[in-house]
Design a protein around this motif. Structure first.
Motif, PDB file in Angstrom:
ATOM      1  N   SER A 186       0.761  -1.077  -0.047  1.00  0.00           N
ATOM      2  CA  SER A 186      -0.026   0.039   0.069  1.00  0.00           C
ATOM      3  C   SER A 186       0.757   1.278   0.056  1.00  0.00           C
ATOM      4  N   PRO A 187       0.314   2.277  -0.606  1.00  0.00           N
ATOM      5  CA  PRO A 187       1.200   3.672  -0.653  1.00  0.00           C
ATOM      6  C   PRO A 187       1.648   4.166   0.948  1.00  0.00           C
ATOM      7  N   ALA A 188       0.921   3.742   2.079  1.00  0.00           N
ATOM      8  CA  ALA A 188       1.117   4.211   3.315  1.00  0.00           C
ATOM      9  C   ALA A 188       2.189   3.264   3.712  1.00  0.00           C
ATOM     10  N   TRP A 189       2.808   2.251   3.255  1.00  0.00           N
ATOM     11  CA  TRP A 189       3.628   1.501   4.052  1.00  0.00           C
ATOM     12  C   TRP A 189       5.015   2.081   4.490  1.00  0.00           C
ATOM     13  N   ALA A 190       5.259   3.013   3.402  1.00  0.00           N
ATOM     14  CA  ALA A 190       6.714   3.676   3.580  1.00  0.00           C
ATOM     15  C   ALA A 190       6.762   4.496   4.856  1.00  0.00           C
ATOM     16  N   GLY A 191       5.410   5.091   4.953  1.00  0.00           N
ATOM     17  CA  GLY A 191       5.257   6.118   6.116  1.00  0.00           C
ATOM     18  C   GLY A 191       5.225   5.286   7.401  1.00  0.00           C
ATOM     19  N   LEU A 192       4.719   4.107   7.306  1.00  0.00           N
ATOM     20  CA  LEU A 192       4.480   3.168   8.741  1.00  0.00           C
ATOM     21  C   LEU A 192       5.912   2.809   9.140  1.00  0.00           C
ATOM     22  N   GLU A 193       6.686   2.274   8.134  1.00  0.00           N
ATOM     23  CA  GLU A 193       8.266   2.064   8.249  1.00  0.00           C
ATOM     24  C   GLU A 193       8.805   3.287   8.857  1.00  0.00           C
ATOM     25  N   ALA A 194       8.733   4.477   8.627  1.00  0.00           N
ATOM     26  CA  ALA A 194       9.448   5.458   9.257  1.00  0.00           C
ATOM     27  C   ALA A 194       8.975   5.536  10.576  1.00  0.00           C
ATOM     28  N   LEU A 195       7.773   5.259  11.008  1.00  0.00           N
ATOM     29  CA  LEU A 195       7.471   5.451  12.448  1.00  0.00           C
ATOM     30  C   LEU A 195       7.630   4.207  13.250  1.00  0.00           C
ATOM     31  N   ALA A 196       8.260   3.150  12.723  1.00  0.00           N
ATOM     32  CA  ALA A 196       8.174   1.964  13.548  1.00  0.00           C
ATOM     33  C   ALA A 196       9.275   2.245  14.459  1.00  0.00           C
ATOM     34  N   PRO A 197      10.517   2.964  14.776  1.00  0.00           N
ATOM     35  CA  PRO A 197      10.982   3.073  15.847  1.00  0.00           C
ATOM     36  C   PRO A 197      10.380   3.753  17.053  1.00  0.00           C
ATOM     37  N   SER A 198       9.136   4.452  16.946  1.00  0.00           N
ATOM     38  CA  SER A 198       8.197   4.609  17.827  1.00  0.00           C
ATOM     39  C   SER A 198       7.410   3.701  18.502  1.00  0.00           C
ATOM     40  N   LEU A 199       7.386   2.341  18.068  1.00  0.00           N
ATOM     41  CA  LEU A 199       6.503   1.245  18.493  1.00  0.00           C
ATOM     42  C   LEU A 199       6.723   0.840  20.070  1.00  0.00           C
ATOM     43  N   PRO A 200       8.315   0.851  20.288  1.00  0.00           N
ATOM     44  CA  PRO A 200       8.646   0.612  21.789  1.00  0.00           C
ATOM     45  C   PRO A 200       7.985   1.314  22.759  1.00  0.00           C
ATOM     46  N   HIS A 201       7.677   2.728  22.102  1.00  0.00           N
ATOM     47  CA  HIS A 201       7.050   3.818  22.958  1.00  0.00           C
ATOM     48  C   HIS A 201       5.829   3.586  23.199  1.00  0.00           C
ATOM     49  N   GLU A 202       4.956   2.981  22.465  1.00  0.00           N
ATOM     50  CA  GLU A 202       3.702   2.594  22.610  1.00  0.00           C
ATOM     51  C   GLU A 202       3.340   1.470  23.571  1.00  0.00           C
ATOM     52  N   ALA A 203       4.466   0.553  23.561  1.00  0.00           N
ATOM     53  CA  ALA A 203       4.537  -0.845  24.206  1.00  0.00           C
ATOM     54  C   ALA A 203       4.739  -0.436  25.481  1.00  0.00           C
ATOM     55  N   ALA A 204       5.420   0.707  25.779  1.00  0.00           N
ATOM     56  CA  ALA A 204       5.890   1.193  27.258  1.00  0.00           C
ATOM     57  C   ALA A 204       4.492   1.957  28.050  1.00  0.00           C
ATOM     58  N   ILE A 205       4.079   2.543  26.929  1.00  0.00           N
ATOM     59  CA  ILE A 205       2.650   3.071  27.526  1.00  0.00           C
ATOM     60  C   ILE A 205       1.458   2.032  27.765  1.00  0.00           C
ATOM     61  N   ALA A 206       1.398   1.084  26.959  1.00  0.00           N
ATOM     62  CA  ALA A 206       0.303   0.184  26.896  1.00  0.00           C
ATOM     63  C   ALA A 206       0.555  -0.911  27.911  1.00  0.00           C
ATOM     64  N   GLY A 207       1.738  -1.312  28.406  1.00  0.00           N
ATOM     65  CA  GLY A 207       1.928  -2.287  29.222  1.00  0.00           C
ATOM     66  C   GLY A 207       1.206  -3.761  28.833  1.00  0.00           C
ATOM     67  N   ASP A 208       0.556  -4.331  29.524  1.00  0.00           N
ATOM     68  CA  ASP A 208      -0.282  -5.346  29.206  1.00  0.00           C
ATOM     69  C   ASP A 208      -1.751  -5.253  28.861  1.00  0.00           C
ATOM     70  N   ASN A 209      -1.959  -3.933  28.356  1.00  0.00           N
ATOM     71  CA  ASN A 209      -3.387  -3.389  28.058  1.00  0.00           C
ATOM     72  C   ASN A 209      -4.093  -3.527  29.030  1.00  0.00           C
ATOM     73  N   SER A 210      -3.946  -3.511  30.351  1.00  0.00           N
ATOM     74  CA  SER A 210      -4.992  -3.554  31.550  1.00  0.00           C
ATOM     75  C   SER A 210      -5.323  -2.113  31.742  1.00  0.00           C
ATOM     76  N   LEU A 211      -6.497  -2.129  32.156  1.00  0.00           N
ATOM     77  CA  LEU A 211      -7.434  -0.635  32.389  1.00  0.00           C
ATOM     78  C   LEU A 211      -6.741  -0.321  33.779  1.00  0.00           C
ATOM     79  N   PRO A 212      -6.141   0.710  33.940  1.00  0.00           N
ATOM     80  CA  PRO A 212      -5.851   1.230  35.512  1.00  0.00           C
ATOM     81  C   PRO A 212      -6.927   1.752  35.960  1.00  0.00           C
ATOM     82  N   ARG A 213      -7.624   0.879  36.449  1.00  0.00           N
ATOM     83  CA  ARG A 213      -9.062   1.506  37.169  1.00  0.00           C
ATOM     84  C   ARG A 213      -9.066   2.314  38.128  1.00  0.00           C
ATOM     85  N   GLU A 214      -7.957   2.453  39.009  1.00  0.00           N
ATOM     86  CA  GLU A 214      -7.805   3.331  40.087  1.00  0.00           C
ATOM     87  C   GLU A 214      -7.539   4.493  39.628  1.00  0.00           C
ATOM     88  N   ARG A 215      -6.337   5.011  38.701  1.00  0.00           N
ATOM     89  CA  ARG A 215      -6.071   6.080  38.232  1.00  0.00           C
ATOM     90  C   ARG A 215      -7.131   6.796  37.538  1.00  0.00           C
TER      91      ARG A 215
END
Length: 258
Positions: A169-198
């Protein structure tokens, strides 16, 4: 394009459009400020929009080591540019970051979220250490395309058999350019649990948005999120999924932020 320097010296790029009360726009995984640019255009007749590149994407810098705290400092700097406080719209993983920031007291007056990827049941696999280790290894080897595919299949749930088509797809090159930010998202998401207290500590008026065609796990989580937030409005967009449709989202934001 404008820039502001975050607390650790990282330069954060943003576009400012329109006149009126301030609204900050923040994207999620594999997003730069181009994702929210159409929404900014639709809101500019009524609001001053501050649409920014999170660190590690677009025209913003990415000082190591990464931490969620530094991303919150980035948002704080953008809010200061907006006059000290603002309404905030956040998409996908950006919604997780936004809730964390607001729970820590950042001056957000009204908050709107589009499908932050929480998981509250067993119908979708959570992120784990194996996912992060594989992601880090692919990026260390310079295999950005494989890192994006790993994210789309393992985290988002795309069928592996469609990835060959998506890579063309035409968008693929742009996604590859953003790939180094994916570990940032993993750090934010953790195991995807909803932090109910916060989340229950977020007392600002909050709009939770999802699409009726999004996976059941996503919609279940959004309903629970809206139920935990002390002051929440929950809207579902008919026929929509996790992909933002600015023409449908912008009117909801205009109504809510006004």
């Amino acid at each position: 394009m404008n820039t502001v320097v975050s607390k650790d010296g990282t330069e954060i790029a943003y576009d400012r459009l329109g006149e009126g009360p301030p609204v900050v726009l923040m994207g999620g995984a594999l997003n730069d400020r181009a994702t929210c640019a159409p929404i900014a255009e639709l809101l500019r007749h009524r609001f001053t929009t501050f649409n920014y590149d999170r660190r590690g994407r677009g025209a913003s810098g990415d000082t190591e080591p990464y931490s969620v705290e530094r991303e919150i400092e980035d948002l704080q700097c953008v809010l200061e540019e907006a006059g000290g406080s603002a309404c905030l719209f956040a998409n996908c993983t950006g919604g997780m970051l936004a809730l964390e920031a607001v729970s820590r007291g950042l001056p957000v007056t009204r908050l709107a979220l589009y499908e932050p990827p929480y998981i509250v049941d067993d119908s979708h696999p959570r992120l784990d250490d194996a996912y992060v280790e594989r992601l880090d290894a692919l990026l260390a080897e310079g295999r950005r395309g494989d890192a994006v595919e790993h994210f789309l299949v393992r985290a988002v749930g795309f069928p592996a058999e469609v990835m060959g088509h998506i890579r063309q797809s035409p968008a693929w090159a742009g996604l590859e350019a953003l790939a180094p930010s994916l570990p940032h998202e993993a750090a934010i998401a953790g195991d995807n649990s909803l932090p109910r207290e916060r989340v229950s500590a977020v007392t600002v008026p909050t709009l939770v948005i999802d699409g009726t065609e999004s996976p059941p796990f996503q919609r279940t989580a959004m309903a629970e999120l809206a139920g935990i937030l002390p002051d929440a409005d929950y809207r579902s967009l008919e026929g929509q999924n996790h992909k933002l449709d600015p023409a449908l989202v912008a009117p909801l934001l205009e109504e809510f932020f006004a």
